[in-house]
Motif scaffolding. Structure first.
Motif, short mmCIF file in Angstrom:
data_model
loop_
_atom_site.label_atom_id
_atom_site.label_comp_id
_atom_site.label_asym_id
_atom_site.label_seq_id
_atom_site.Cartn_x
_atom_site.Cartn_y
_atom_site.Cartn_z
N GLU A 196 37.57 49.31 25.07
CA GLU A 196 38.19 49.06 26.38
C GLU A 196 39.71 48.93 26.23
O GLU A 196 40.18 48.10 25.45
CB GLU A 196 37.66 47.77 27.01
CG GLU A 196 36.23 47.86 27.48
CD GLU A 196 35.75 46.53 28.05
OE1 GLU A 196 34.71 46.54 28.71
OE2 GLU A 196 36.42 45.50 27.82
N ASP A 197 40.43 49.74 26.95
CA ASP A 197 41.87 49.57 27.02
C ASP A 197 42.25 48.81 28.29
O ASP A 197 43.36 48.29 28.41
CB ASP A 197 42.57 50.93 26.98
CG ASP A 197 42.45 51.57 25.61
OD1 ASP A 197 43.16 51.15 24.68
OD2 ASP A 197 41.62 52.49 25.46
N ALA A 198 41.34 48.78 29.23
CA ALA A 198 41.51 48.00 30.46
C ALA A 198 40.13 47.83 31.08
O ALA A 198 39.19 48.57 30.76
CB ALA A 198 42.44 48.72 31.44
N PHE A 199 40.00 46.84 31.94
CA PHE A 199 38.74 46.70 32.68
C PHE A 199 39.02 46.01 34.01
O PHE A 199 40.02 45.32 34.19
CB PHE A 199 37.68 45.94 31.88
CG PHE A 199 38.00 44.47 31.65
CD1 PHE A 199 37.79 43.52 32.64
CD2 PHE A 199 38.51 44.05 30.43
CE1 PHE A 199 38.08 42.18 32.44
CE2 PHE A 199 38.81 42.71 30.21
CZ PHE A 199 38.59 41.77 31.21
N ILE A 200 38.09 46.22 34.94
CA ILE A 200 38.12 45.58 36.25
C ILE A 200 36.74 45.00 36.45
O ILE A 200 35.74 45.58 36.01
CB ILE A 200 38.43 46.61 37.37
CG1 ILE A 200 39.79 47.28 37.09
CG2 ILE A 200 38.45 45.96 38.75
CD1 ILE A 200 39.96 48.57 37.85
N TYR A 201 36.65 43.84 37.10
CA TYR A 201 35.33 43.29 37.35
C TYR A 201 35.16 42.94 38.82
O TYR A 201 36.10 42.55 39.50
CB TYR A 201 35.03 42.09 36.45
CG TYR A 201 35.98 40.92 36.56
CD1 TYR A 201 35.72 39.86 37.42
CD2 TYR A 201 37.11 40.86 35.77
CE1 TYR A 201 36.57 38.77 37.51
CE2 TYR A 201 37.98 39.78 35.84
CZ TYR A 201 37.70 38.74 36.71
OH TYR A 201 38.56 37.67 36.78
N THR A 202 33.92 43.13 39.29
CA THR A 202 33.56 42.84 40.67
C THR A 202 32.46 41.78 40.67
O THR A 202 31.69 41.68 39.72
CB THR A 202 33.06 44.09 41.40
OG1 THR A 202 31.87 44.57 40.76
CG2 THR A 202 34.12 45.19 41.37
N ALA A 203 32.40 41.01 41.74
CA ALA A 203 31.37 39.98 41.90
C ALA A 203 31.40 39.52 43.35
O ALA A 203 32.23 39.97 44.14
CB ALA A 203 31.62 38.81 40.95
#
Length: 218
Positions: free
Chosen positions: A163-170
């Motif tokens: 992973e060079d970047a990530f986004i998370y949803t919830a």
């Protein structure tokens, strides 16, 4: 033809009430499960929408031959569930559109499109990411920081391998503990435990590599 008494018999009020009570009882048992399934589908759609917006940004950058920037805006309320705002630099018609991520200038951004979970049903929201800055999709398909540098140059304990970047949803009102919910499990059992923890708040992680497939996982 003469009908006998058995042929003439209809449904009594008592029998009808029994059927209605049974239907209501079955509905009350099934409703929570149906509701959870619907919320789970909505949460999956929220995460898939983020991933698709980023994939679209990358594809358009490659097809147009000019970089596109994706700004990640978190949201934590039912009215503000966040957004992914994709922009370009310069004006195509004038022939001065940027050709490199290094040509970024905050004052010259022109929005191309955006994705917001608010357009969907449910409680899903973009809750954050690492880094939460503009991601630049270069014409060669790479993902860089907003000024053309490598995302991996900024160390982060929250990014897992690849992973060079990530986004998370919830859920927009879910309580999230980074050390717990964004952990990088090292075993199959740890992986399963993390999925169980995330499923309670319908959390998904969108992994963005420097050069590879953008994926969604729970």
């Amino acid at each position: 033809m003469i009908m006998n008494s058995k042929q003439k018999r209809g449904v009594t009020l008592v029998e009808l009430m029994v059927v209605i009570v049974l239907i209501a009882l079955l509905a009350s048992i099934a409703s929570p499960g149906i509701f959870r399934a619907i919320e789970r589908q909505n949460a999956q759609a929220t995460a898939s929408g983020v991933a698709n917006a980023l994939r679209t940004a990358r594809n358009q950058a490659m097809s147009r031959g000019t970089p596109l920037w994706a700004r990640i805006v978190p949201g934590t309320t039912s009215a503000n569930r966040g957004a992914v705002i994709v922009s370009r630099q310069g004006t195509f018609a004038a022939g001065n559109a940027a050709r490199s991520c290094r040509e970024y200038a905050a004052g010259g951004q022109v929005e191309v499109f955006r994705y917001s979970p608010a357009d969907l049903s449910g409680r899903g929201a973009i809750r954050g990411g690492d880094p939460v800055v503009n991601l630049c999709f270069s014409p060669d398909g790479r993902v860089l920081n907003q000024t053309g540098g490598l995302l991996s140059a900024t160390a982060s304990a929250l990014r897992c391998e690849g992973e060079d970047a990530f986004i998370y949803t919830a859920d927009f009102d879910a309580s999230i503990t980074p050390a717990t919910h964004l952990a990088c499990p090292g075993t199959a059992n740890a992986r399963k435990a993390l999925r169980d923890t995330r499923s309670l708040i319908r959390m998904y992680k969108i992994s963005v590599p420097f050069n590879g497939n953008i994926s969604v996982e729970q």
